[in-house]
Design a protein around this motif. Structure first.
Motif, PDB file in Angstrom:
ATOM      1  N   ASN A 122      41.264  33.904  35.738  1.00 55.95           N
ATOM      2  CA  ASN A 122      41.724  34.501  34.489  1.00 55.95           C
ATOM      3  C   ASN A 122      41.814  36.016  34.580  1.00 55.95           C
ATOM      4  O   ASN A 122      42.717  36.631  34.003  1.00 55.95           O
ATOM      5  N   ASP A 123      40.881  36.629  35.299  1.00 54.37           N
ATOM      6  CA  ASP A 123      40.942  38.070  35.517  1.00 54.37           C
ATOM      7  C   ASP A 123      42.248  38.435  36.238  1.00 54.37           C
ATOM      8  O   ASP A 123      42.933  39.392  35.866  1.00 54.37           O
ATOM      9  N   THR A 124      42.594  37.647  37.245  1.00 57.11           N
ATOM     10  CA  THR A 124      43.830  37.892  37.987  1.00 57.11           C
ATOM     11  C   THR A 124      45.056  37.656  37.120  1.00 57.11           C
ATOM     12  O   THR A 124      46.046  38.387  37.218  1.00 57.11           O
ATOM     13  N   ALA A 125      45.007  36.641  36.263  1.00 55.25           N
ATOM     14  CA  ALA A 125      46.139  36.383  35.369  1.00 55.25           C
ATOM     15  C   ALA A 125      46.409  37.595  34.475  1.00 55.25           C
ATOM     16  O   ALA A 125      47.575  37.945  34.221  1.00 55.25           O
ATOM     17  N   ILE A 126      45.340  38.226  34.004  1.00 53.33           N
ATOM     18  CA  ILE A 126      45.503  39.430  33.182  1.00 53.33           C
ATOM     19  C   ILE A 126      46.122  40.560  34.007  1.00 53.33           C
ATOM     20  O   ILE A 126      47.042  41.253  33.558  1.00 53.33           O
ATOM     21  N   LYS A 127      45.630  40.739  35.242  1.00 52.12           N
ATOM     22  CA  LYS A 127      46.222  41.759  36.122  1.00 52.12           C
ATOM     23  C   LYS A 127      47.698  41.489  36.369  1.00 52.12           C
ATOM     24  O   LYS A 127      48.530  42.409  36.387  1.00 52.12           O
ATOM     25  N   LEU A 128      48.044  40.209  36.559  1.00 53.09           N
ATOM     26  CA  LEU A 128      49.442  39.865  36.830  1.00 53.09           C
ATOM     27  C   LEU A 128      50.328  40.113  35.614  1.00 53.09           C
ATOM     28  O   LEU A 128      51.516  40.443  35.763  1.00 53.09           O
ATOM     29  N   ALA A 129      49.772  39.957  34.413  1.00 54.70           N
ATOM     30  CA  ALA A 129      50.551  40.282  33.218  1.00 54.70           C
ATOM     31  C   ALA A 129      50.909  41.771  33.219  1.00 54.70           C
ATOM     32  O   ALA A 129      52.061  42.151  32.945  1.00 54.70           O
TER      33      ALA A 129
END
Length: 455
Positions: A122-129
């Motif tokens: 989820n942390d990475t998903a936020i970064k990818l956004a």
């Protein structure tokens, strides 16, 4: 706490810090040492058996031991115990697992990125956004909208996106730019006479008002679990995601579906996104991917975000992100075998059958004086505990009655999780109807014990 100087309990309190544990109370109480698992049961070191009603932390979908998965892990360690996916290197297991996940995806997805936990995913998903909007020339799109009662992990970013103030304030969180909209807990928060559909409309309107107030050009993504997990095992009210997704589409906001708990059968479908007809840009998964037997998580990335990743790489070179153990060959090998086992067991049909049975049996508890509501889907459910049914008045202080229930259940050989004053049930997916009967009987007796204690 009285124990021998060299006992496991004594060594524990002198060495370990326990997550989500009252550290002061632990110095007196000490740990309960679990020694082994068998099916849906775990056994402490004295040999006492407990029916595990939460699959550990939602993840032990195949139970608490597996010789078959142990052999797979052993064989992979003997062949290639570690390698990474950095700098154009790869290994077969991560490729095989990525291909399998793309085949299983609830909506078309382009690529898979591995990590080691739901929090990291989820942390990475936020970064990818943020990465996506930078590629689109809109770096001002930084804000992330989550929901009250939502939970997405314990990294600085993921707990900021969560609606869990008790896990934020002591750490001077949330970070700026993280917002929470209204919670999707119909029973507790609906207004008198308000239907589920009307409640969903109100929540969608509140989300739209938040977006307009903050300005759409500042919003990067909305993150939500298909079914709220650590906020209380809460299924969404009817028409909720139809209305929420319409708002997101209207303002061109990315949708991150946090499938860390729902993914791989928990709701009776392979994905919660299928159960609730979600169309996310990024899907995160973990827990049941390896049946809790190995630390692994996966992001499924849609074409829109992947195209932005390619654009960023064209500009900056390397995709400057990753972790040492992401796509670990042993974890990937175990996950592949877990997916085979799910298929062999026809796990989705099993979950629908025994899950329906569990919910029917739980409905019998509605007549109990402490039970306000029961809701769930598949093999996940929650029981709201109330002081007064007519007014939906919950106990004060929040959590006191829940603690009493957890302790009373433990004394009866049940390990249940109570979030606030809502009992949450998410047993291993392999649970049988006979074991569900035992669970329901002991829950009823537990509620009786607590009611008598309150009197």
């Amino acid at each position: 706490m009285q124990s021998a100087p060299n006992s496991a309990e004594a060594r524990d309190i002198q060495s370990l810090i326990h997550p989500q544990t009252n550290l002061v109370a632990h110095l007196d109480r000490g740990p309960e040492i679990m020694a082994r698992g068998e099916g849906v049961y775990v056994f402490d070191k004295s040999g006492r058996r407990y029916l595990e009603c939460a699959a550990g932390l939602w993840c032990a979908t195949l139970g608490f031991s597996s010789e078959r998965l142990a052999k797979v892990a052993y064989e992979q360690m003997c062949t290639l115990g570690y390698y990474h996916n950095y700098w154009h290197f790869a290994h077969e297991k991560s490729i095989d697992l990525a291909e399998q996940l793309l085949k299983l995806a609830p909506v078309p997805m382009s690529r898979v990125l591995f990590h080691n936990s739901g929090s990291e995913a989820n942390d990475t998903a936020i970064k990818l956004a943020w990465y996506h909007w930078n590629a689109c020339g809109q770096p001002g799109r930084r804000k992330i909208i989550g929901r009250d009662l939502g939970y997405h992990g314990t990294t600085i970013a993921t707990i900021s996106a969560s609606g869990k103030p008790d896990m934020q304030r002591p750490f001077n969180l949330p970070l700026d730019g993280f917002l929470q909209t209204l919670p999707a807990h119909y029973y507790k928060f609906h207004e008198s006479g308000e239907t589920e559909e009307q409640y969903s409309t109100r929540l969608a309107e509140a989300l739209e008002l938040m977006i307009l107030t903050e300005r759409p050009e500042t919003i990067a993504a909305f993150i939500a679990e298909p079914l709220v997990g650590a906020g209380g095992a809460l299924p969404p009210p009817r028409t909720y995601f139809d209305k929420i997704q319409a708002v997101l589409a209207k303002y061109d906001i990315l949708f991150i579906a946090d499938e860390v708990i729902c993914g791989f059968g928990r709701t009776g479908n392979m994905w919660g996104s299928t159960t609730y007809d979600l169309r996310p840009d990024i899907i995160t998964s973990a827990k049941a991917l390896s049946a809790g037997m190995q630390p692994i998580s996966a992001l499924l990335i849609g074409s829109r975000v992947y195209e932005s990743m390619l654009a960023q790489s064209s500009t900056h070179g390397n995709f400057a992100h990753g972790s040492t153990y992401s796509g670990h060959p042993v974890a990937a090998a175990v996950a592949l075998e877990v997916l085979k086992i799910y298929d062999e067991l026809n796990i989705l049909d099993h979950v629908r059958t025994v899950g329906g049975y569990m919910l029917d049996r739980l409905d019998e508890l509605r007549s109990h004086p402490l039970v306000g509501d029961v809701s769930g889907i598949g093999l996940v459910a929650g029981i709201d505990l109330v002081e007064d049914k007519a007014s939906r008045r919950f106990f004060e202080p929040a959590g006191r009655i829940g603690s009493m229930v957890m302790q009373a259940a433990r004394e009866r050989g049940l390990l249940v999780r109570v979030i606030g004053d809502r009992i949450t049930l998410s047993p291993p997916l392999v649970i049988t109807q006979t074991e569900i009967d035992i669970m329901i009987r002991e829950i009823r007796l537990t509620l009786d014990d607590v009611q008598n204690a309150l009197k």
